[in-house]
Design an enzyme around this catalytic site. Structure first.
Site, PDB file in Angstrom:
ATOM      1  N   SER A  24      16.720  24.313 -35.231  1.00 48.55           N
ATOM      2  CA  SER A  24      17.290  24.089 -33.910  1.00 48.55           C
ATOM      3  C   SER A  24      16.215  24.126 -32.825  1.00 48.55           C
ATOM      4  CB  SER A  24      18.386  25.122 -33.606  1.00 48.55           C
ATOM      5  OG  SER A  24      17.896  26.435 -33.760  1.00 48.55           O
ATOM      6  N   ASN A 113      21.348  37.056 -34.164  1.00 50.37           N
ATOM      7  CA  ASN A 113      22.744  36.869 -33.744  1.00 50.37           C
ATOM      8  C   ASN A 113      22.992  37.386 -32.325  1.00 50.37           C
ATOM      9  OD1 ASN A 113      22.895  35.966 -36.323  1.00 50.37           O
ATOM     10  ND2 ASN A 113      24.241  37.588 -37.091  1.00 50.37           N
ATOM     11  N   THR A 158      51.032   4.943  -3.343  1.00 50.28           N
ATOM     12  CA  THR A 158      51.573   5.526  -4.562  1.00 50.28           C
ATOM     13  C   THR A 158      51.767   4.346  -5.506  1.00 50.28           C
ATOM     14  OG1 THR A 158      53.872   5.287  -3.828  1.00 50.28           O
ATOM     15  CG2 THR A 158      52.808   7.395  -3.353  1.00 50.28           C
ATOM     16  N   HIS A 159      51.535   4.549  -6.781  1.00 47.14           N
ATOM     17  CA  HIS A 159      51.583   3.454  -7.771  1.00 47.14           C
ATOM     18  C   HIS A 159      50.641   2.310  -7.387  1.00 47.14           C
ATOM     19  CE1 HIS A 159      55.437   5.375  -9.006  1.00 47.14           C
ATOM     20  NE2 HIS A 159      55.595   5.506  -7.700  1.00 47.14           N
ATOM     21  N   SER A 280      23.730  -7.990 -11.233  1.00 47.22           N
ATOM     22  CA  SER A 280      24.032  -8.638 -12.500  1.00 47.22           C
ATOM     23  C   SER A 280      22.819  -9.446 -12.947  1.00 47.22           C
ATOM     24  CB  SER A 280      25.243  -9.552 -12.324  1.00 47.22           C
ATOM     25  OG  SER A 280      25.260 -10.554 -13.321  1.00 47.22           O
ATOM     26  N   LYS A 286      26.277 -10.688  -7.401  1.00 45.20           N
ATOM     27  CA  LYS A 286      26.962  -9.438  -7.719  1.00 45.20           C
ATOM     28  C   LYS A 286      26.283  -8.183  -7.197  1.00 45.20           C
ATOM     29  CE  LYS A 286      29.797  -8.932 -10.800  1.00 45.20           C
ATOM     30  NZ  LYS A 286      31.191  -8.546 -10.779  1.00 45.20           N
ATOM     31  N   ASN A 288      27.397  -4.349  -8.073  1.00 46.64           N
ATOM     32  CA  ASN A 288      28.389  -3.560  -8.809  1.00 46.64           C
ATOM     33  C   ASN A 288      28.281  -2.067  -8.501  1.00 46.64           C
ATOM     34  OD1 ASN A 288      29.224  -5.924 -10.120  1.00 46.64           O
ATOM     35  ND2 ASN A 288      27.641  -5.679 -11.684  1.00 46.64           N
ATOM     36  N   GLU A 293      31.152   3.870 -11.738  1.00 47.53           N
ATOM     37  CA  GLU A 293      31.627   3.586 -13.098  1.00 47.53           C
ATOM     38  C   GLU A 293      31.013   4.559 -14.098  1.00 47.53           C
ATOM     39  OE1 GLU A 293      31.055  -0.671 -13.666  1.00 47.53           O
ATOM     40  OE2 GLU A 293      31.984  -0.980 -11.719  1.00 47.53           O
ATOM     41  N   TYR A 320      29.163  36.303 -36.722  1.00 53.02           N
ATOM     42  CA  TYR A 320      28.330  35.105 -36.642  1.00 53.02           C
ATOM     43  C   TYR A 320      28.467  34.206 -37.869  1.00 53.02           C
ATOM     44  CZ  TYR A 320      24.412  31.954 -36.061  1.00 53.02           C
ATOM     45  OH  TYR A 320      23.656  30.819 -35.932  1.00 53.02           O
ATOM     46  N   GLN A 325      25.601  27.501 -34.229  1.00 48.60           N
ATOM     47  CA  GLN A 325      24.409  26.802 -33.736  1.00 48.60           C
ATOM     48  C   GLN A 325      24.796  25.478 -33.076  1.00 48.60           C
ATOM     49  OE1 GLN A 325      20.490  27.110 -35.761  1.00 48.60           O
ATOM     50  NE2 GLN A 325      20.794  24.961 -36.281  1.00 48.60           N
ATOM     51  N   LYS A 328      24.961  24.444 -28.996  1.00 48.82           N
ATOM     52  CA  LYS A 328      23.883  24.139 -28.058  1.00 48.82           C
ATOM     53  C   LYS A 328      23.869  22.711 -27.561  1.00 48.82           C
ATOM     54  CE  LYS A 328      21.329  27.883 -29.834  1.00 48.82           C
ATOM     55  NZ  LYS A 328      22.511  28.105 -30.715  1.00 48.82           N
TER      56      LYS A 328
HETATM   57  N1  ARG Z   1      19.351  29.168 -34.371  1.00 46.65           N
HETATM   58  C1  ARG Z   1      20.434  30.040 -34.591  1.00 46.65           C
HETATM   59  C2  ARG Z   1      21.604  29.646 -33.670  1.00 46.65           C
HETATM   60  O1  ARG Z   1      21.389  28.899 -32.814  1.00 46.65           O
HETATM   61  C3  ARG Z   1      20.038  31.449 -34.299  1.00 46.65           C
HETATM   62  C4  ARG Z   1      20.867  32.476 -34.993  1.00 46.65           C
HETATM   63  C5  ARG Z   1      20.567  32.479 -36.437  1.00 46.65           C
HETATM   64  N2  ARG Z   1      21.233  33.556 -37.095  1.00 46.65           N
HETATM   65  C6  ARG Z   1      21.422  33.586 -38.388  1.00 46.65           C
HETATM   66  N3  ARG Z   1      22.088  34.597 -38.867  1.00 46.65           N
HETATM   67  N4  ARG Z   1      21.005  32.642 -39.183  1.00 46.65           N
HETATM   68  O2  ARG Z   1      22.735  30.063 -33.835  1.00 46.65           O
END
Ligand code: ARG
Length: 460
Positions: A24, A113, A158-159, A280, A286, A288, A293, A320, A325, A328
């Site tokens: 991660s 954790n 309205t509408h 455009s 154009k 836009n 949007e 946990y 993970q 994120k």
């Molecule tokens: N990269 C992990 C997360 O974002 C960190 C926690 C990892 N904990 C574990 N018990 N493997 O959740």
């Protein structure tokens, strides 16, 4: 495999795709500063609990400062084989800088954790602060426009059918109050984000008599999560943020939709500044309203992040699980989307040109049919009856092919109902109609000014 922080009990190596699937760091490095801040506070708390000497504590804190500088100056060298996430990467680098004998003591009683939950909350707390600032800027811009352009009248719908005349500022303020409620909700969410899970350990709590309240204070949290099992499991602060963002972006989307309609040639009420429009590739004429949007479109993306994350956490066992993970990427992306969207919306509303003459030209006399009915109400006729009488006037004007009910003239009106008197002609005035709406929340000038005043005081 021994190089990995958790490699002690392993003999086999990680499958290369699994390695990539599991990492991660590529996205949680965004939280490097929070991770280091949390670790520095943790060093102070473990020293207080007599696990670290004061010298060791200071060495760790200074070493972490160096790691932070490497990230800040873009010189941190990632080791893809061992750096799984921001927590392992920072600890590995700290060991290289100050030696593993001391660095190896930092994680005592701590788990990734409680660490990751802490980092996320610290990161989000700051981001929500920024979002709050952008919301206030957007609201200030909206409210100040409402004050400047108080005299412009336009059709209220309205509408998407012309209904009754209103002030353009009344429209602006309707959205301002919607966003003010979002601001209130945001402040509510912030309270629950700002609680400390640090010191919960892996799940069962900390066995070294660590002072969690001290830790929470050091990190500027408003208190601790009172149960360690929950501390590592709780991602409601993520869910709530995504839900908050979904509702707020829904408001952005509907606001945009109105302005898209108002900016068409057919309506012509507003013109977007060039800064928030694009052209455009094929049609030279154009211009836009892409900003609006995109605001409307990006709301869908945020709804998806909210729904997706709820699916992720639904049915997870206590404490946990690695599924977490997955909190994120949706959260990070959502925060970026919301921050950008609010700034774009502020830009749009502060640079928008309005065309009061076009708004006025769109007002038609049939929009005063309610006022005509109300005229007879003021003479004592029950509204259910006056509604019908006014309806007959509308029909009669249509039958005669007139431009509007005001063209009927007194004679024709009286032949429909003899209770119409000469002063009925005063009804056919848009300004008068608007100014009659004097009750709280109505569209008369004094009432809209009061709304502006109220919103302004809420924004202090
Ligand atoms: N990269 C992990 C997360 O974002 C960190 C926690 C990892 N904990 C574990 N018990 N493997 O959740």
């Amino acid at each position: 495999e021994k190089l990995k922080l958790w490699g002690g009990r392993f003999t086999g190596t990680t499958d290369p795709l699994m390695q990539m699937y599991n990492e991660s760091l590529s996205y949680d490095k965004r939280m490097y500063a929070q991770d280091i801040l949390g670790s520095q506070a943790y060093a102070r708390a473990t020293c207080k609990a007599d696990i670290l000497t004061e010298a060791e504590r200071d060495t760790i804190i200074e070493g972490l400062e160096k790691v932070k500088q490497e990230w800040a100056s873009n010189t941190f060298v990632v080791k893809p084989d061992v750096d799984e996430d921001i927590h392992t990467a920072n600890e590995r680098r700290l060991g290289e800088i100050i030696g593993t004998h001391i660095a190896g003591k930092l994680h005592t009683g701590r788990s990734r954790n409680d660490q990751v939950a802490t980092d996320m909350r610290l990161w989000l707390r700051d981001e929500l602060g920024e979002i709050e600032k952008y919301m206030v800027e957007f609201l200030r811009a909206t409210v100040s426009r409402a004050g400047e352009q108080i005299d412009a009248l336009m059709p209220g719908y309205t509408h998407v059918q012309r209904a009754q005349p209103i002030r353009w500022s009344h429209w602006l303020m309707s959205h301002a109050f919607e966003f003010l409620a979002d601001l209130e909700r945001l402040r509510e969410v912030k309270k629950r984000v700002n609680r400390s899970p640090l010191g919960c350990g892996a799940l069962a709590g900390n066995p070294f008599n660590l002072d969690r309240e001290f830790l929470a204070k050091e990190l500027g949290f408003d208190g601790v999560i009172p149960n360690s099992l929950l501390g590592v499991a709780d991602r409601d602060f993520v869910t709530e943020t995504l839900q908050w963002a979904a509702l707020m972006m829904n408001h952005v989307s509907r606001w945009s939709e109105d302005l898209i309609i108002y900016s068409t040639a057919e309506f012509g009420f507003v013109t977007l500044a060039d800064a928030y429009s694009t052209g455009s590739s094929l049609m030279p004429q154009k211009k836009n309203s892409d900003s609006l949007e995109l605001l409307r479109g990006k709301s869908g993306r945020v709804f998806g992040q909210m729904a997706g994350f709820l699916y992720t956490v639904k049915g997870l066992p206590s404490s946990y699980n690695k599924d977490l993970q997955e909190d994120k990427e949706p959260l990070f992306d959502c925060v970026i989307t919301v921050k950008n969207s609010l700034q774009i919306a502020t830009g749009v509303v502060s640079t928008l040109n309005i065309h009061p003459e076009k708004m006025k030209a769109a007002l038609t006399m049939d929009m005063l049919a309610t006022d005509l009915a109300d005229y007879l109400v003021r003479k004592g006729v029950p509204f259910r009856e006056t509604h019908h009488i006014s309806g007959s006037c509308v029909r009669e004007a249509e039958v005669r092919g007139l431009r509007g009910i005001d063209q009927l003239g007194l004679k024709a009106l009286q032949s429909i109902d003899k209770r119409f008197e000469a002063d009925v002609l005063e009804v056919f005035d848009f300004e008068r109609s608007v100014e009659l709406r004097q009750s709280t929340g109505g569209t008369c000038k004094a009432s809209v000014l009061k709304q502006i005043e109220e919103a302004t005081s809420l924004l202090q």
